[in-house]
Design a protein around this motif. Structure first.
Motif, short mmCIF file in Angstrom:
data_model
loop_
_atom_site.label_atom_id
_atom_site.label_comp_id
_atom_site.label_asym_id
_atom_site.label_seq_id
_atom_site.Cartn_x
_atom_site.Cartn_y
_atom_site.Cartn_z
N UNK A 8 9.97 -5.38 -1.34
CA UNK A 8 9.04 -6.50 -1.25
C UNK A 8 8.13 -6.21 -0.06
N UNK A 9 6.85 -6.09 -0.33
CA UNK A 9 5.93 -5.73 0.74
C UNK A 9 4.49 -5.98 0.37
N UNK A 10 3.60 -5.41 1.17
CA UNK A 10 2.16 -5.56 0.96
C UNK A 10 1.54 -4.23 0.56
N UNK A 11 0.60 -4.31 -0.37
CA UNK A 11 -0.08 -3.13 -0.88
C UNK A 11 -1.04 -2.60 0.18
N UNK A 12 -1.00 -1.30 0.42
CA UNK A 12 -1.81 -0.68 1.48
C UNK A 12 -3.21 -0.32 1.07
N UNK A 13 -3.42 0.00 -0.21
CA UNK A 13 -4.76 0.31 -0.70
C UNK A 13 -4.82 -0.05 -2.18
N UNK A 14 -6.04 -0.26 -2.68
CA UNK A 14 -6.17 -0.54 -4.11
C UNK A 14 -5.57 0.63 -4.90
N UNK A 15 -4.83 0.33 -5.98
CA UNK A 15 -4.25 1.40 -6.78
C UNK A 15 -5.32 2.32 -7.37
N UNK A 16 -4.96 3.58 -7.54
CA UNK A 16 -5.82 4.54 -8.22
C UNK A 16 -5.08 5.06 -9.43
N UNK A 17 -5.84 5.44 -10.46
CA UNK A 17 -5.23 6.01 -11.65
C UNK A 17 -5.61 7.48 -11.71
N UNK A 18 -4.61 8.32 -11.86
CA UNK A 18 -4.83 9.77 -11.95
C UNK A 18 -4.30 10.28 -13.27
N UNK A 19 -4.97 11.32 -13.74
CA UNK A 19 -4.48 11.97 -14.96
C UNK A 19 -4.62 13.47 -14.79
N UNK A 20 -3.50 14.14 -14.91
CA UNK A 20 -3.49 15.60 -14.89
C UNK A 20 -3.61 16.06 -16.33
N UNK A 21 -4.37 17.12 -16.53
CA UNK A 21 -4.62 17.62 -17.88
C UNK A 21 -3.32 17.85 -18.63
N UNK A 26 -1.15 8.12 -14.47
CA UNK A 26 -0.23 7.44 -13.57
C UNK A 26 -1.05 6.60 -12.60
N UNK A 27 -0.57 5.39 -12.30
CA UNK A 27 -1.20 4.56 -11.29
C UNK A 27 -0.39 4.71 -10.00
N UNK A 28 -1.09 4.94 -8.89
CA UNK A 28 -0.45 5.22 -7.61
C UNK A 28 -1.00 4.26 -6.55
N UNK A 29 -0.10 3.76 -5.69
CA UNK A 29 -0.52 2.98 -4.54
C UNK A 29 0.55 3.05 -3.47
N UNK A 30 0.20 2.60 -2.26
CA UNK A 30 1.17 2.57 -1.17
C UNK A 30 1.61 1.13 -0.93
N UNK A 31 2.85 0.99 -0.47
CA UNK A 31 3.42 -0.32 -0.20
C UNK A 31 4.07 -0.28 1.18
N UNK A 32 3.76 -1.28 2.01
CA UNK A 32 4.33 -1.37 3.35
C UNK A 32 5.44 -2.41 3.36
N UNK A 52 9.54 -4.46 15.63
CA UNK A 52 9.18 -4.36 14.21
C UNK A 52 8.94 -2.91 13.85
N UNK A 53 9.35 -2.54 12.65
CA UNK A 53 9.10 -1.20 12.13
C UNK A 53 8.49 -1.35 10.75
N UNK A 54 7.38 -0.68 10.52
CA UNK A 54 6.74 -0.67 9.20
C UNK A 54 7.03 0.67 8.52
N UNK A 55 7.49 0.61 7.28
CA UNK A 55 7.75 1.81 6.48
C UNK A 55 6.81 1.81 5.29
N UNK A 56 6.16 2.95 5.05
CA UNK A 56 5.23 3.09 3.93
C UNK A 56 5.92 3.81 2.79
N UNK A 57 5.71 3.29 1.57
CA UNK A 57 6.32 3.86 0.37
C UNK A 57 5.20 4.23 -0.61
N UNK A 58 5.35 5.36 -1.26
CA UNK A 58 4.41 5.78 -2.31
C UNK A 58 4.99 5.31 -3.63
#
Length: 106
Positions: A8-21, A26-32, A52-58
């Protein structure tokens, strides 16, 4: 065996969608996530400082319906709950150095 994580956290950046040939997108974002604790006198409510400690998750979302909804509606700063599994992997960066990566597959 079980591999399950809940965050349970806050989104660090707007999600991006990537596609490898040749692969599905896949939609990717970071969560704090934040962890807070009181240092010093633990017996009283008044003593000690708050640390306080903030941990970032991909976070990676592969499931088609969930991937598209995540990309469309999740925004930077949103507070969200993510459930999934932990994936440990390796990749080679642009300097040809092998790196380790930890990703939450939602």
């Amino acid at each position: 065996a079980m591999n399950r994580v809940q965050l349970l956290g806050r989104v660090g950046q707007d999600p991006i969608m990537r596609q490898v040939e040749g692969k599905n997108p896949v939609t990717i974002f970071s969560l704090a996530t934040n962890e807070m604790w009181r240092t010093g006198e633990s017996d009283t409510n008044q003593g000690g400082d708050i640390s306080q400690k903030t941990t970032w998750h991909r976070i990676s979302v592969f499931r088609p319906g969930l991937r598209d909804v995540t990309y469309q509606y999740v925004k930077k700063g949103s507070r969200i709950f993510v459930e999934g599994k932990i994936d440990y992997g390796e990749y080679t960066d642009k300097n040809n150095v092998r790196r380790q990566a930890t990703t939450i597959i939602a």
